[in-house]
Enzyme design. Structure first.
Site, PDB file in Angstrom:
ATOM      1  CE  LYS A 274      -3.300   2.541   2.987  1.00 16.55           C
ATOM      2  NZ  LYS A 274      -4.223   2.461   4.152  1.00 16.55           N
ATOM      3  CG  ASP A 279      -5.699   7.752   4.791  1.00 16.85           C
ATOM      4  OD1 ASP A 279      -6.595   8.427   4.243  1.00 16.85           O
ATOM      5  OD2 ASP A 279      -5.918   6.682   5.409  1.00 16.85           O
ATOM      6  CE  LYS A 286      -6.820   8.340   8.252  1.00 22.81           C
ATOM      7  NZ  LYS A 286      -7.537   7.257   8.939  1.00 22.81           N
ATOM      8  CG  ASP A 297      -2.063   5.045   5.119  1.00 23.31           C
ATOM      9  OD1 ASP A 297      -1.905   3.972   5.723  1.00 23.31           O
ATOM     10  OD2 ASP A 297      -3.145   5.392   4.611  1.00 23.31           O
ATOM     11  CD  GLU A 358      -6.831   5.125   2.531  1.00 25.56           C
ATOM     12  OE1 GLU A 358      -7.827   5.232   3.257  1.00 25.56           O
ATOM     13  OE2 GLU A 358      -5.696   4.842   2.971  1.00 25.56           O
ATOM     14  NE  ARG A 360     -11.015  -1.265   3.496  1.00 23.50           N
ATOM     15  CZ  ARG A 360     -11.601  -1.477   4.676  1.00 23.50           C
ATOM     16  NH1 ARG A 360     -12.739  -2.142   4.737  1.00 23.50           N
ATOM     17  NH2 ARG A 360     -11.038  -1.034   5.784  1.00 23.50           N
TER      18      ARG A 360
HETATM   19  N1  BES Z   1      -4.470   4.231   6.968  1.00 20.53           N
HETATM   20  C1  BES Z   1      -5.641   3.964   7.715  1.00 20.53           C
HETATM   21  C2  BES Z   1      -5.430   2.919   8.798  1.00 20.53           C
HETATM   22  C3  BES Z   1      -4.617   3.341  10.002  1.00 20.53           C
HETATM   23  C4  BES Z   1      -5.211   3.960  11.068  1.00 20.53           C
HETATM   24  C5  BES Z   1      -3.276   3.043  10.058  1.00 20.53           C
HETATM   25  C6  BES Z   1      -4.449   4.300  12.176  1.00 20.53           C
HETATM   26  C7  BES Z   1      -2.536   3.366  11.157  1.00 20.53           C
HETATM   27  C8  BES Z   1      -3.113   3.999  12.218  1.00 20.53           C
HETATM   28  C9  BES Z   1      -6.728   3.418   6.788  1.00 20.53           C
HETATM   29  O1  BES Z   1      -6.744   3.929   5.511  1.00 20.53           O
HETATM   30  C10 BES Z   1      -8.041   3.788   7.414  1.00 20.53           C
HETATM   31  O2  BES Z   1      -8.326   4.941   7.480  1.00 20.53           O
HETATM   32  N2  BES Z   1      -8.784   2.797   7.852  1.00 20.53           N
HETATM   33  C11 BES Z   1     -10.041   3.024   8.508  1.00 20.53           C
HETATM   34  C12 BES Z   1     -11.031   2.039   7.960  1.00 20.53           C
HETATM   35  C13 BES Z   1     -12.443   2.341   8.346  1.00 20.53           C
HETATM   36  C14 BES Z   1     -12.910   3.611   7.685  1.00 20.53           C
HETATM   37  C15 BES Z   1     -13.292   1.179   7.934  1.00 20.53           C
HETATM   38  C16 BES Z   1      -9.830   2.821  10.000  1.00 20.53           C
HETATM   39  O3  BES Z   1      -9.118   1.918  10.405  1.00 20.53           O
HETATM   40  O4  BES Z   1     -10.394   3.617  10.757  1.00 20.53           O
HETATM   41 ZN    ZN Z   2      -4.937   4.607   4.814  1.00 17.21          ZN
HETATM   42 MN    MN Z   3      -7.822   5.752   5.397  1.00 12.01          MN
END
Ligand code: BES
Ligand code: ZN
Ligand code: MN
Length: 511
Positions: A274, A279, A286, A297, A358, A360
């Protein structure tokens, strides 16, 4: 790139000029550690005073005096480093990690006294033997000596410590195995440090362009095949996932591909990382607290790219193809909206319920494209995919989900031997049900619970029957378990696990 020099010499350690000379000793039961006559006096005195017993990473420093036995020592300082009861440990992966940690502690000790040149007198350890011992030491020192100074002007001022310049290992037996081990350790550590460098770059310093340029340069240096799919190619091929994520960004997306093929026909391992260079969450923005960490990320992509650097150097007997879908996830006026429906490379449609899920979406296109194009024997993707994996496993284990037990076993032991532990989570039909959509084939979030697994359930739609494993490194890519050779900030996780997988592929894995 780090320019520290590492050499192996048969010259007696005490005769070499250095800022620091390090001897390693094992802990004994109820007596002082056995050691070289040059340090015996000091070690026994320290033991009697209960100052030093030889526990792992325990240190004793002294300054050779010219009126005593140590007068023949040329180095300015001498350190005795404990190794613990290393020969008694039954789990070899634990021994590897102890040796790496000792190496890391050496680097930390050097920072304290600003040592630039060191000599390490390599100990003889029956199991794992000279090659692996040397490898782990070199890896640990090199990883522990990491620092990111690029954006600090003080790094250029005189007197600021910028790390080790010269590491000499001395040994009297098994010199050529020792050399081999050092070379392996340095290659792995250097690659992991490159991954840390990429991660440390901010979102404006490391975009899809820098990813592509780095890959192109690697290809030229090591004779790899480099391809970069641009936005127009993605449109032609129907890569609706990465295009959708990129819609809100001013920087074009890139799908970066590096191929290494050995001369002899062999299996092919496909690695997908990835590469979200920042992000923001997109329209599903966020929270601002901690958002700056989302420059990390792209750690999955960095791990895959850095692995290819070591692959290029070592030319292993198994083929390796790396794919990095790279873009940032921004909320510009063309950004995708929650509710939008997109179509992935393999035709599967997806309802985008949350634009922050995003990773996935870009991985889906990369996996389907990679499997179709390269027909690999297995595929491993690595991604900072979910916050949920941090809730479940904390900062100590990466999560793994897979459709294949053998690949799982190989990765779990590759990770264990690298000091990068992995824990498998179930991926069964219940989770796949959570991402069923009313309006499209699937949707990109699966509700509140089991978020790490529902993310992998999404990916499972893009790998067919190919043996596949997904590594979620959201908890380990930075702030990983603190150890002497793992700094705060980016850890470079994945690189050394992948190298274990690749180096021992044909042997069925490292025992
Ligand atoms: N890059 C993030 C995941 C992440 C969060 C990595 C915190 C490291 C620390 C990913 O793209 C994301 O935002 N995932 C969401 C998914 C949700 C919207 C289903 C998450 O984990 O909140
Ligand atoms: Zn992400
Ligand atoms: Mn994300």
């Amino acid at each position: 790139m780090k320019t520290t020099r590492l050499t192996v010499t048969e010259k007696p350690a005490e005769k070499i000029d250095a800022d620091l000379l390090i001897y390693c000793v094992a802990e004994e039961k109820n007596k002082a550690p056995l050691c070289d006559p040059f340090i015996k006096d000091q070690v026994e005195k320290a033991f009697d005073l209960k100052d030093f017993s030889g526990k792992a990473e325990e240190q004793l420093m002294f300054y050779p005096s010219s009126v005593r036995a140590e007068e023949k020592i040329k180095a300015r300082r001498v350190m005795v480093m404990g190794m613990g009861r290393i020969e008694k440990e039954e789990d070899l992966s634990e021994v590897f990690d102890t040796l790496r940690k000792i190496g890391g502690s050496m680097a930390k000790a050097c920072e304290k006294i600003k040592a630039k040149t060191i000599t390490v007198c390599l100990p003889t350890i029956q199991n794992p033997g000279p090659e692996k011992t040397a490898e782990c030491f070199a890896e640990g020192i090199f990883l522990g000596d990491y620092r990111f100074l690029k954006y600090k002007k003080i790094s250029k001022k005189k007197g600021n410590y910028t790390g080790l310049k010269m590491i000499r290992f001395t040994c009297t037996k098994a010199v050529s195995s020792t050399r081999k081990g050092i070379k392996k350790g340095v290659a792995a550590a250097r690659a992991a440090c490159e991954a840390r460098d990429m991660a440390n770059e901010p979102g404006n310093g490391w975009t899809s362009r820098e990813f592509a340029d780095y890959a192109g340069a690697l290809a030229r240096t090591h004779g790899l095949t480099y391809t970069c799919l641009e936005k127009k190619d993605m449109k032609k091929m129907g890569m609706g996932g990465i295009l959708a994520v990129n819609q809100g960004s001013a920087i074009p997306p890139r799908m970066i591909i590096l191929e290494y093929r050995p001369e002899k026909k062999s299996d092919i391992i496909l690695l997908v990382g990835k590469g979200i260079t920042f992000d923001s969450g997109g329209i599903s923005l966020k929270p601002s607290a901690g958002m700056e960490e989302m420059k990390y990320d792209m750690c999955g992509g960095a791990a895959v790219l850095a692995t290819m650097q070591a692959v290029g150097e070592e030319k292993p007997s198994v083929g390796v193809v790396a794919i990095i879908p790279a873009t940032d996830n921004m909320s510009g006026s063309s950004a995708i909206r929650p509710g939008d429906i997109i179509r992935h490379f393999n035709g599967i449609t997806s309802e985008i319920v949350n634009t922050d899920a995003e990773g996935r979406m870009i991985l889906a296109d990369a996996l389907a494209y990679g499997i179709k194009t390269f027909s690999p024997d297995c595929v491993v993707d690595i991604a900072t995919l979910t916050g949920a994996v941090v809730v479940g496993l904390g900062h100590h284990y990466s999560g793994l989900m897979s459709n294949n037990d053998e690949l799982t076993n190989r990765l779990v032991s590759a990770g264990k031997n690298a000091g990068e532990p992995i824990w498998r989570l179930p991926l069964t039909k219940e989770y796949k049900k959570q991402i069923e959509s009313k309006v499209a084939d699937i949707k990109n979030v699966g509700g509140k619970w089991g978020g790490t697994i529902t993310a992998s359930a999404y990916l499972s739609n893009f790998v067919d029957k190919t043996p596949w494993a997904h590594l979620d490194i959201a908890g380990t890519a930075w702030d990983f378990t603190e150890k002497s050779y793992i700094p705060k900030g980016p850890s470079g996780i994945g690189v050394r696990t992948f190298l274990n997988l690749i180096r021992y592929w044909e042997k069925g894995g490292l025992a």
